[in-house]
Enzyme design. Sequence first.
Site, mmCIF file in Angstrom:
data_model
loop_
_atom_site.group_PDB
_atom_site.id
_atom_site.type_symbol
_atom_site.label_atom_id
_atom_site.label_comp_id
_atom_site.label_asym_id
_atom_site.label_seq_id
_atom_site.Cartn_x
_atom_site.Cartn_y
_atom_site.Cartn_z
ATOM 1 N N LYS A 1 28.295 21.610 54.101
ATOM 2 C CA LYS A 1 29.268 21.621 52.999
ATOM 3 C C LYS A 1 28.874 20.556 51.970
ATOM 4 O O LYS A 1 28.062 19.672 52.264
ATOM 5 C CB LYS A 1 30.674 21.347 53.557
ATOM 6 C CG LYS A 1 30.839 19.982 54.223
ATOM 7 C CD LYS A 1 32.176 19.875 54.959
ATOM 8 C CE LYS A 1 32.261 18.547 55.711
ATOM 9 N NZ LYS A 1 33.489 18.467 56.530
ATOM 10 N N ARG B 1 46.454 18.381 59.644
ATOM 11 C CA ARG B 1 45.956 18.822 58.350
ATOM 12 C C ARG B 1 46.010 20.346 58.342
ATOM 13 O O ARG B 1 47.052 20.922 58.092
ATOM 14 C CB ARG B 1 44.528 18.265 58.161
ATOM 15 C CG ARG B 1 44.003 18.344 56.772
ATOM 16 C CD ARG B 1 42.655 17.631 56.639
ATOM 17 N NE ARG B 1 41.591 18.244 57.455
ATOM 18 C CZ ARG B 1 40.335 17.843 57.452
ATOM 19 N NH1 ARG B 1 39.965 16.811 56.703
ATOM 20 N NH2 ARG B 1 39.428 18.436 58.193
ATOM 21 N N HIS C 1 39.692 19.632 65.269
ATOM 22 C CA HIS C 1 38.925 18.581 64.588
ATOM 23 C C HIS C 1 39.571 17.236 64.895
ATOM 24 O O HIS C 1 40.788 17.100 64.838
ATOM 25 C CB HIS C 1 38.937 18.863 63.087
ATOM 26 C CG HIS C 1 37.986 18.011 62.297
ATOM 27 N ND1 HIS C 1 36.663 17.846 62.631
ATOM 28 C CD2 HIS C 1 38.169 17.285 61.156
ATOM 29 C CE1 HIS C 1 36.072 17.054 61.743
ATOM 30 N NE2 HIS C 1 36.961 16.703 60.845
ATOM 31 N N ARG D 1 29.701 20.830 65.854
ATOM 32 C CA ARG D 1 29.620 20.925 64.390
ATOM 33 C C ARG D 1 29.145 19.588 63.873
ATOM 34 O O ARG D 1 29.889 18.611 63.892
ATOM 35 C CB ARG D 1 31.008 21.200 63.790
ATOM 36 C CG ARG D 1 31.757 22.378 64.358
ATOM 37 C CD ARG D 1 33.085 22.586 63.633
ATOM 38 N NE ARG D 1 33.962 21.413 63.649
ATOM 39 C CZ ARG D 1 34.862 21.167 64.595
ATOM 40 N NH1 ARG D 1 35.037 22.022 65.590
ATOM 41 N NH2 ARG D 1 35.598 20.085 64.544
ATOM 42 N N TYR E 1 27.596 -2.086 28.839
ATOM 43 C CA TYR E 1 29.013 -2.033 28.462
ATOM 44 C C TYR E 1 29.772 -3.254 28.965
ATOM 45 O O TYR E 1 29.667 -3.617 30.133
ATOM 46 C CB TYR E 1 29.668 -0.789 29.055
ATOM 47 C CG TYR E 1 29.222 0.492 28.420
ATOM 48 C CD1 TYR E 1 29.401 0.722 27.055
ATOM 49 C CD2 TYR E 1 28.631 1.471 29.194
ATOM 50 C CE1 TYR E 1 28.991 1.920 26.481
ATOM 51 C CE2 TYR E 1 28.223 2.671 28.629
ATOM 52 C CZ TYR E 1 28.399 2.885 27.269
ATOM 53 O OH TYR E 1 27.991 4.055 26.712
ATOM 54 N N CYS F 1 26.006 2.452 33.848
ATOM 55 C CA CYS F 1 26.520 3.375 32.833
ATOM 56 C C CYS F 1 26.505 4.795 33.397
ATOM 57 O O CYS F 1 26.066 5.027 34.517
ATOM 58 C CB CYS F 1 25.663 3.319 31.566
ATOM 59 S SG CYS F 1 25.435 1.651 30.932
ATOM 60 N N MET F 2 26.953 5.751 32.623
ATOM 61 C CA MET F 2 26.964 7.133 33.104
ATOM 62 C C MET F 2 25.548 7.611 33.430
ATOM 63 O O MET F 2 25.311 8.257 34.452
ATOM 64 C CB MET F 2 27.597 8.060 32.064
ATOM 65 C CG MET F 2 27.760 9.484 32.555
ATOM 66 S SD MET F 2 28.417 10.609 31.323
ATOM 67 C CE MET F 2 30.084 10.044 31.164
#
Length: 399
Positions: free
Chosen positions: A47, A144, A173, A229, A273, A320-321
């Site tokens: 996943k 859950r 789980h 799993r 920044y 920064c980004m």
Amino acid sequence: MSSVFRDAVDRIRSGTHAVIDLDAYAANITVLRSIAGEDVALMAVVKADAYGHGAVECGRAAIEAGARMLGVARIQEALYLRRAGLDCPIVLIGPPAIAEIPDAIEHDITLSIGSQRAIDGLIAALRWGSTAAVHIKLDTGMNRYGFTPSQVGDAMETLSRHERVSVEGIFTHFSSADETDPSPTEAQIERFWSSVEELTAHGLRPRYLHTGNSAAILTARVAGTNLIRSGIATYGLSPSDEVRIDDRFQPVLSMHSTVARRGTLPAGEGVSYGQTYRATSDEPIAAIPVGYADGLPRQLRNQGWFVVDGERAPIRGSVCMDQTVVSVPDRVTEGDAVLVLGDGASGEMTFDDIARMIGTVNYEVATRVMARVPRVYLRAGRPVAWELVLSGQRGRIGE
Ligand SMILES: *Cc1c(COP(=O)(O)O)cnc(C)c1O
């Protein structure tokens, strides 16, 4: 190696990219299988794009390494793997989006059913005559998703009676298998087996009984089950500080970049920044094109580091980004290779280091590696595949 393949890999390697060692990944799966025992099948959990490692190539490699099936959390993730040509069993281990159930059935995705609404959605989707394989999710204390022990009998009965549903498994789980205190896990194990025994007494025992995530496998709490799993340990990462992998496991991913600009931060000047770092003397610096939109957390401001030319290069100022500035040795020049993170063998940050510095788990740091980071996959230390998720392109050697 064809020149088209080599050109693609060279292009990717000239910028920020991740390297995924499929041999290490396959070896980790082999170790897990040997821990679990011969009669226990393994579901490789891929996943979140294989925890940032790339679900298509990791998924293929897992099956080659003996995984019986792949696990994903969303139907869209499963369909993504199908579109990429993976025809192995794929199990959705989370709640299905109801409107997507018909798509899942059409593409032979095994569903987890853990609520009445999911049962209704499944039965509605089967009106037109197709068939579906499902695993029943039993909630034994995570609170859950899943049927409670008092609901599971009816759910099982309904689904088992349906002529076009095949109930292949029942699972639960653990909430706390990665912690030292065994009691929450022991309580869940007890609830799981008491439900399974009751179902068995009514002739409703499915083929696969499974509980174990990586932490439960590593702490030998999966006795009696026949499917595990595993996610985090397959990537060579520990489930927690309390439950750690041993040295048979190897980290799989490293991230690399190159120096985009080499400069000097003059004494007294700030950088990036907010100017949160100021040089006390003229300081050689380098701008590296990797930022928080590549998965490098912004909280590493003034505390993380890369490895440039064999030396630790501390982060100066904000992440920064898209870019980060580091302090570098004088000799560093534009185009030099940068090790952003990896297994730590060259002094670079690991996923665990980053998680510790920013107060989270390595799972979150790994899954932050963004789709825009191109990937190169290795076997025997050589590139065998590449992937550029943003452009929907990938290549494999020999194709
Ligand atoms: C993510 C997940 C796993 C894998 O857990 P790891 O700790 O990464 O091994 C197993 N089962 C379920 C239901 C999950 O959601």
